[in-house]
Design a protein around this motif. Structure first.
Motif, short mmCIF file in Angstrom:
data_model
loop_
_atom_site.label_atom_id
_atom_site.label_comp_id
_atom_site.label_asym_id
_atom_site.label_seq_id
_atom_site.Cartn_x
_atom_site.Cartn_y
_atom_site.Cartn_z
N SER A 163 0.81 -1.16 0.00
CA SER A 163 0.00 -0.01 -0.06
C SER A 163 1.03 1.27 0.09
N GLN A 169 2.22 1.59 -3.46
CA GLN A 169 1.03 2.05 -4.51
C GLN A 169 0.74 3.37 -4.18
N GLN A 170 0.50 3.98 -2.94
CA GLN A 170 0.22 5.24 -2.61
C GLN A 170 1.21 6.11 -3.43
N GLY A 178 2.97 5.73 -5.93
CA GLY A 178 2.68 5.59 -7.28
C GLY A 178 1.47 6.47 -7.60
N ARG A 179 0.60 6.69 -6.80
CA ARG A 179 -0.60 7.41 -7.06
C ARG A 179 -0.14 8.99 -6.81
N CYS A 180 0.78 9.06 -6.27
CA CYS A 180 1.35 10.47 -6.05
C CYS A 180 2.37 10.80 -7.09
N GLY A 181 2.48 9.97 -8.12
CA GLY A 181 3.30 10.41 -9.18
C GLY A 181 4.81 9.61 -8.81
N ILE A 209 6.95 7.21 -9.60
CA ILE A 209 6.87 5.78 -10.44
C ILE A 209 8.32 5.88 -11.12
N ALA A 236 4.25 0.33 -8.05
CA ALA A 236 3.86 1.85 -8.01
C ALA A 236 3.05 2.15 -9.25
N ALA A 237 3.51 1.73 -10.23
CA ALA A 237 2.61 1.93 -11.45
C ALA A 237 1.29 1.14 -11.68
N GLY A 238 0.92 0.44 -10.68
CA GLY A 238 -0.23 -0.47 -10.84
C GLY A 238 0.09 -1.78 -11.82
#
Ligand code: FES
Length: 63
Positions: free
Chosen positions: A12, A15-16, A18-21, A23, A54-56
């Motif tokens: 998590s 992944q978080q 990654g969602r914040c950019g 990556i 991170a990039a999903g």
């Protein structure tokens, strides 16, 4: 699930990031301190796995 025992990072957390950019390998290494003294270095050596997470593009992360 933990993906980095040295820093106590979970899927998590990555992944978080990654969602914040965050990556890029260099970015993840710097933000999480994966080259810090006392770290085993495994995460920095296999940073592509964390980048994919991170990039999903990867889940779950086997560690
Ligand atoms: S397990 Fe991530 S740096 Fe050691």
């Amino acid at each position: 699930m933990y993906v980095c025992l040295c820093k106590g990072l979970t899927e998590s957390d990555v992944q978080q990031a990654g969602r914040c950019g965050q990556i890029t390998g260099a970015g993840l290494i710097a933000s999480f301190g994966l080259n810090d003294e006392g770290c085993c270095g495994r995460c920095a050596e296999n940073i592509d796995d964390l980048v994919q997470l991170a990039a999903g593009q990867l889940s779950p992360f086997p560690h």
